[in-house]
Design a protein around this motif. Sequence first.
Motif, PDB file in Angstrom:
ATOM      1  N   CYS A  53      -1.117   2.499   0.704  1.00 52.95           N
ATOM      2  CA  CYS A  53      -0.492   1.523  -0.201  1.00 52.95           C
ATOM      3  C   CYS A  53      -1.367   0.272  -0.330  1.00 52.95           C
ATOM      4  O   CYS A  53      -1.499  -0.289  -1.422  1.00 52.95           O
ATOM      5  CB  CYS A  53       0.898   1.142   0.304  1.00 52.95           C
ATOM      6  SG  CYS A  53       2.140   2.410   0.049  1.00 52.95           S
ATOM      7  N   PHE A  54      -1.956  -0.154   0.766  1.00 48.49           N
ATOM      8  CA  PHE A  54      -2.841  -1.326   0.725  1.00 48.49           C
ATOM      9  C   PHE A  54      -4.065  -1.042  -0.143  1.00 48.49           C
ATOM     10  O   PHE A  54      -4.469  -1.871  -0.971  1.00 48.49           O
ATOM     11  CB  PHE A  54      -3.280  -1.703   2.140  1.00 48.49           C
ATOM     12  CG  PHE A  54      -4.255  -2.848   2.184  1.00 48.49           C
ATOM     13  CD1 PHE A  54      -3.814  -4.156   2.090  1.00 48.49           C
ATOM     14  CD2 PHE A  54      -5.618  -2.617   2.296  1.00 48.49           C
ATOM     15  CE1 PHE A  54      -4.716  -5.217   2.113  1.00 48.49           C
ATOM     16  CE2 PHE A  54      -6.521  -3.651   2.321  1.00 48.49           C
ATOM     17  CZ  PHE A  54      -6.071  -4.968   2.226  1.00 48.49           C
ATOM     18  N   ILE A  55      -4.650   0.129   0.044  1.00 50.02           N
ATOM     19  CA  ILE A  55      -5.820   0.499  -0.763  1.00 50.02           C
ATOM     20  C   ILE A  55      -5.445   0.534  -2.242  1.00 50.02           C
ATOM     21  O   ILE A  55      -6.177   0.020  -3.095  1.00 50.02           O
ATOM     22  CB  ILE A  55      -6.367   1.871  -0.298  1.00 50.02           C
ATOM     23  CG1 ILE A  55      -6.994   1.742   1.092  1.00 50.02           C
ATOM     24  CG2 ILE A  55      -7.382   2.419  -1.293  1.00 50.02           C
ATOM     25  CD1 ILE A  55      -7.331   3.078   1.742  1.00 50.02           C
ATOM     26  N   ARG A  56      -4.294   1.133  -2.535  1.00 46.74           N
ATOM     27  CA  ARG A  56      -3.857   1.244  -3.934  1.00 46.74           C
ATOM     28  C   ARG A  56      -3.564  -0.118  -4.553  1.00 46.74           C
ATOM     29  O   ARG A  56      -3.981  -0.409  -5.679  1.00 46.74           O
ATOM     30  CB  ARG A  56      -2.598   2.117  -3.993  1.00 46.74           C
ATOM     31  CG  ARG A  56      -1.997   2.281  -5.378  1.00 46.74           C
ATOM     32  CD  ARG A  56      -0.579   2.823  -5.300  1.00 46.74           C
ATOM     33  NE  ARG A  56       0.297   1.857  -4.645  1.00 46.74           N
ATOM     34  CZ  ARG A  56       1.545   2.135  -4.269  1.00 46.74           C
ATOM     35  NH1 ARG A  56       2.026   3.349  -4.447  1.00 46.74           N
ATOM     36  NH2 ARG A  56       2.292   1.208  -3.691  1.00 46.74           N
ATOM     37  N   ASP A  57      -2.832  -0.968  -3.813  1.00 48.84           N
ATOM     38  CA  ASP A  57      -2.327  -2.214  -4.390  1.00 48.84           C
ATOM     39  C   ASP A  57      -3.299  -3.381  -4.280  1.00 48.84           C
ATOM     40  O   ASP A  57      -3.268  -4.286  -5.121  1.00 48.84           O
ATOM     41  CB  ASP A  57      -1.009  -2.608  -3.712  1.00 48.84           C
ATOM     42  CG  ASP A  57       0.083  -1.584  -3.927  1.00 48.84           C
ATOM     43  OD1 ASP A  57       0.008  -0.831  -4.914  1.00 48.84           O
ATOM     44  OD2 ASP A  57       1.015  -1.518  -3.093  1.00 48.84           O
ATOM     45  N   LYS A  58      -4.140  -3.387  -3.253  1.00 47.29           N
ATOM     46  CA  LYS A  58      -5.004  -4.544  -3.011  1.00 47.29           C
ATOM     47  C   LYS A  58      -6.486  -4.279  -3.280  1.00 47.29           C
ATOM     48  O   LYS A  58      -7.186  -5.146  -3.784  1.00 47.29           O
ATOM     49  CB  LYS A  58      -4.836  -5.018  -1.560  1.00 47.29           C
ATOM     50  CG  LYS A  58      -3.420  -5.376  -1.168  1.00 47.29           C
ATOM     51  CD  LYS A  58      -2.924  -6.611  -1.912  1.00 47.29           C
ATOM     52  CE  LYS A  58      -1.523  -7.001  -1.434  1.00 47.29           C
ATOM     53  NZ  LYS A  58      -1.012  -8.183  -2.144  1.00 47.29           N
TER      54      LYS A  58
END
Length: 552
Positions: free
Chosen positions: A166-171
């Motif tokens: 999720c961090f890779i996708r969103d940030k």
Amino acid sequence: MTDASEEAKQIEKLYEFGERLNEAKDKSQNVKDYEGIIDATKTSLKAKQLAAQLIPRFFKFFPNLSSRALNAHFDLIEEEDLAVRVQAIRGLPLFCKDTKEYISKIVDILGQLLTAEEIVERDAVHKALMSILRQDVKESLTALFKHVWNVEDPSQDDTIRDKVLCFIRDKVFPLRAELLRPQEEMERHITDLIKKSLGDVTGAEFRMFMDFLKSLSIFGEKAPPERLRELIGIIEGQADLDAQFDVSDADHIDRLISCLFMALPFFVRGASGSKFLNYLNKHIIPVFDKLPEERKLDLLKALAEISPYTTPQDSRQILPSVVQLLKKYMPRRKTGEETNFTYVECLLFSFHHLAHKAPNATNSLCGYKIVTGQPSDRLGEDFSEYYKEFTERLSSVEDLTRATMKKLTQGMAEHNKAMSAAKSDEAKDSIKTQKQNTTTGLRTCNNILAMTKPLHSKTPAFIGDKSVNLSWKEAIKSSLPSGATATGVKRPATAANGSNNLATKKGRGAGGMQNQLVNRALEGISYGRRGGGRGRGRGWGGRGRGRGRAYR
């Protein structure tokens, strides 16, 4: 508990240590001061907070104390007090600023901390990770992705993996233009990291990764053919085209059809679909009758959409299978059974586009007399019975189609009357849906008649252009005059499955609305859990076994 006076003394001492270190020209000589700061991590809460600021600030000057300092700081990250934890997290990027060898370790810890429940703590973790990414994006990304690809490590927590994704996708992905510098080198690096992560992914994760890869300049519109082959290879690996097909494996069927639709834009750009077509021809079409009903239509739609981009060789190989299916769904005589007109539309469209590239292959399949001057024309053989049978089937389906169009047109008039009489919004929405289905059904029927008409000739001109627009694809409005065909198409948002068939018995318009399997299977980021089989068993739709191929 430490009393107020004792705590005040501890804070005062820490300030003294910090001031002396700030003023010292050769800070490495002030070992006692730095040791005093480290020892303060075992004292009061406020002292711990201040120590969490000072330890990373002077860390680089005391390499002999590095292990002791890091362990003390990591203890602060595990403190019960939120303020201490947050301050310790904020200090982590400073350890990496001048001592790059700690980046991997710090990023690994921050990746684990992404599971923090407190918003302020999680926010601190995000900011710390972004700070380190800006310091050294290559090393940081490598460390971060280890949480994704460590599929063989039984100690790896799925929760951490999901939070990292999720961090890779969103940030990370939204800041690719800023972070991936130098561009080509870093785009190549993150591509390799993603490929290495594909051994155990859900459909949602795979779609996320593919959408990101497509956005990179190295795979852009001007990318060389080998880059397109690379992307198609990734999709082929995820579709598991080297595996023996098991018709009872619903996960593989979903994966295969979804991957077909994902590969379509690359076929349009010139990538080869040979491996997909060969797999369909060898493994899927022979057991077509045994497929789940809702997947039959998905598969035929995928085949129809791919057919304009096949090679002559692939077309020649798969044409016999398409003709056999076409005969199955175009009865020679009226049987009283329902005719699935959407199936017929898909198969006729595929037949035309495949035959356009290998026209003389239809001589021995349908009894045509197409001359190309090649031995494969087989003009010396008598296939007249095939021609008679095939054209009888065409005539039969045309009669059924016209009868159905009449019923659909009558139904549309009834829908219009019902709309005028409808009182509630719910009733109007229901009628509107019925009208849309009827409209799609009429498009299907019109397409069938447009495609059967030229096939009555002994030397037909097969359709190989965009003159027929598949019924589930809505033509984009353009400045073309009426009667001209718009070249661009978009997919409406209505889902379809095998039950949405035009039925001659009931005369209803169910039409073939656009297949939304990709969106259904890949909607959101809902990660699958472990199952049996290879890897950790993330199924394509969050079930079954994970079967993708990692590229190491």
